[in-house]
Enzyme design. Structure first.
Site, PDB file in Angstrom:
ATOM      1  N   PHE A  24       7.792   3.614 -12.592  1.00  0.00           N
ATOM      2  CA  PHE A  24       7.188   6.035 -12.256  1.00  0.00           C
ATOM      3  C   PHE A  24       8.112   6.591 -11.908  1.00  0.00           C
ATOM      4  O   PHE A  24       7.407   6.224 -10.198  1.00  0.00           O
ATOM      5  CB  PHE A  24       5.699   5.675 -12.268  1.00  0.00           C
ATOM      6  CG  PHE A  24       5.145   7.012 -13.408  1.00  0.00           C
ATOM      7  CD1 PHE A  24       5.308   7.300 -14.168  1.00  0.00           C
ATOM      8  CD2 PHE A  24       5.278   7.935 -11.683  1.00  0.00           C
ATOM      9  CE1 PHE A  24       5.324   8.680 -14.254  1.00  0.00           C
ATOM     10  CE2 PHE A  24       4.439   8.939 -12.132  1.00  0.00           C
ATOM     11  CZ  PHE A  24       4.573   9.255 -13.594  1.00  0.00           C
ATOM     12  N   GLY A  25       8.078   6.929 -12.067  1.00  0.00           N
ATOM     13  CA  GLY A  25       8.986   8.089 -11.073  1.00  0.00           C
ATOM     14  C   GLY A  25       8.670   9.481 -10.831  1.00  0.00           C
ATOM     15  O   GLY A  25       8.538  10.511 -12.269  1.00  0.00           O
ATOM     16  N   SER A  28      12.115  13.145  -7.475  1.00  0.00           N
ATOM     17  CA  SER A  28      13.500  12.622  -7.483  1.00  0.00           C
ATOM     18  C   SER A  28      13.996  12.131  -8.128  1.00  0.00           C
ATOM     19  O   SER A  28      14.958  11.980  -8.788  1.00  0.00           O
ATOM     20  CB  SER A  28      14.112  12.511  -6.399  1.00  0.00           C
ATOM     21  OG  SER A  28      14.364  11.321  -5.684  1.00  0.00           O
ATOM     22  N   GLU A  99      14.175   4.106  -1.071  1.00  0.00           N
ATOM     23  CA  GLU A  99      11.471   4.945  -0.925  1.00  0.00           C
ATOM     24  C   GLU A  99      11.946   4.479   0.607  1.00  0.00           C
ATOM     25  O   GLU A  99       9.953   4.089   1.033  1.00  0.00           O
ATOM     26  CB  GLU A  99      11.541   4.327  -1.910  1.00  0.00           C
ATOM     27  CG  GLU A  99      11.674   4.588  -3.310  1.00  0.00           C
ATOM     28  CD  GLU A  99      12.208   6.527  -3.523  1.00  0.00           C
ATOM     29  OE1 GLU A  99      10.965   7.789  -3.028  1.00  0.00           O
ATOM     30  OE2 GLU A  99      12.735   6.594  -3.469  1.00  0.00           O
TER      31      GLU A  99
HETATM   32  C1  SIN Z   1       9.815   9.760  -6.576  1.00  0.00           C
HETATM   33  O1  SIN Z   1      10.944  10.245  -7.540  1.00  0.00           O
HETATM   34  O2  SIN Z   1       8.861   8.564  -7.778  1.00  0.00           O
HETATM   35  C2  SIN Z   1       9.419   8.890  -5.572  1.00  0.00           C
HETATM   36  C3  SIN Z   1       9.788  10.019  -4.231  1.00  0.00           C
HETATM   37  C4  SIN Z   1      10.899  10.513  -4.676  1.00  0.00           C
HETATM   38  O3  SIN Z   1      11.992   9.274  -4.694  1.00  0.00           O
HETATM   39  O4  SIN Z   1      11.305  11.622  -4.602  1.00  0.00           O
END
Ligand code: SIN
Length: 188
Positions: A24-25, A28, A99
């Site tokens: 799940f994102g 970004s 990450e």
């Molecule tokens: C995400 O997008 O789920 C984690 C935070 C990021 O990489 O911006």
């Protein structure tokens, strides 16, 4: 806790025995899918709220002048919409590196935004105990911080503006993100 979480994620949660894994994102990862995926679907998770409270030393800022990026903060009443990706386990070598600045991954349930069911998958969260955590600030102060920051992945405002556009495309009204976007546009 060290803000480089690569070893922690790989040791605490080997994935190689799985054929595929859902991710799940909410930041970004919604708009920048720089990894191969089998399929992607809009989804939401319960009990978490998106906040620009995490420092970025390696993407949208530098160790001397960290930018501000999204993390999730526990909130039992909150629902957070984003994008879920089904990937093969080898993709996590890239994702863990991307990450690495404070984000730990864990399994949780997410629901499809179209209401057709749910799945268990991974989400990366940078908790308040990581060294890069910046914490709460007023949205206008966050906007000023973002306007002044940049790192190897580009200007910090690009992260915020692309995320706001991606959330609109998902039909999601995120007051925190849109308030920062509004304040940022007032500055230019
Ligand atoms: C995400 O997008 O789920 C984690 C935070 C990021 O990489 O911006």
């Amino acid at each position: 806790m060290s803000h480089n979480t690569i070893a922690l994620n790989q040791q605490s949660q080997p994935l190689d025995h799985l054929d595929s894994v859902w991710l799940f994102g909410y930041g970004s990862l919604i708009y920048k899918a720089d990894f191969p995926f089998i399929q992607r679907r809009p989804a939401r998770i319960h009990g978490w709220v998106r906040r620009f409270w995490q420092g970025s030393h390696d993407h949208r800022g530098t160790p001397e002048q960290p930018g501000r990026v999204a993390t999730l903060i526990a909130d039992p009443d909150a629902v957070c919409a984003g994008m879920a990706y089904e990937v093969t386990p080898d993709v996590f070598a890239h994702l863990d590196h991307r990450e690495k600045n404070g984000y730990l991954r864990f399994f949780t349930e997410f629901e499809w935004l179209d209401g057709s069911g749910s799945v268990e998958g991974l989400v990366y969260v940078a908790g308040p105990d990581n060294e890069a955590f910046l914490g709460q600030a007023h949205e206008t102060d966050i906007a000023a911080h973002i306007a002044a920051s940049a790192g190897p992945s580009g200007p910090n405002d690009e992260y915020l503006l692309k995320l706001a556009d991606a959330l609109r495309e998902l039909g999601e009204h995120d007051e925190h993100v849109f308030a920062i976007e509004h304040a940022l546009k007032q500055l230019s």
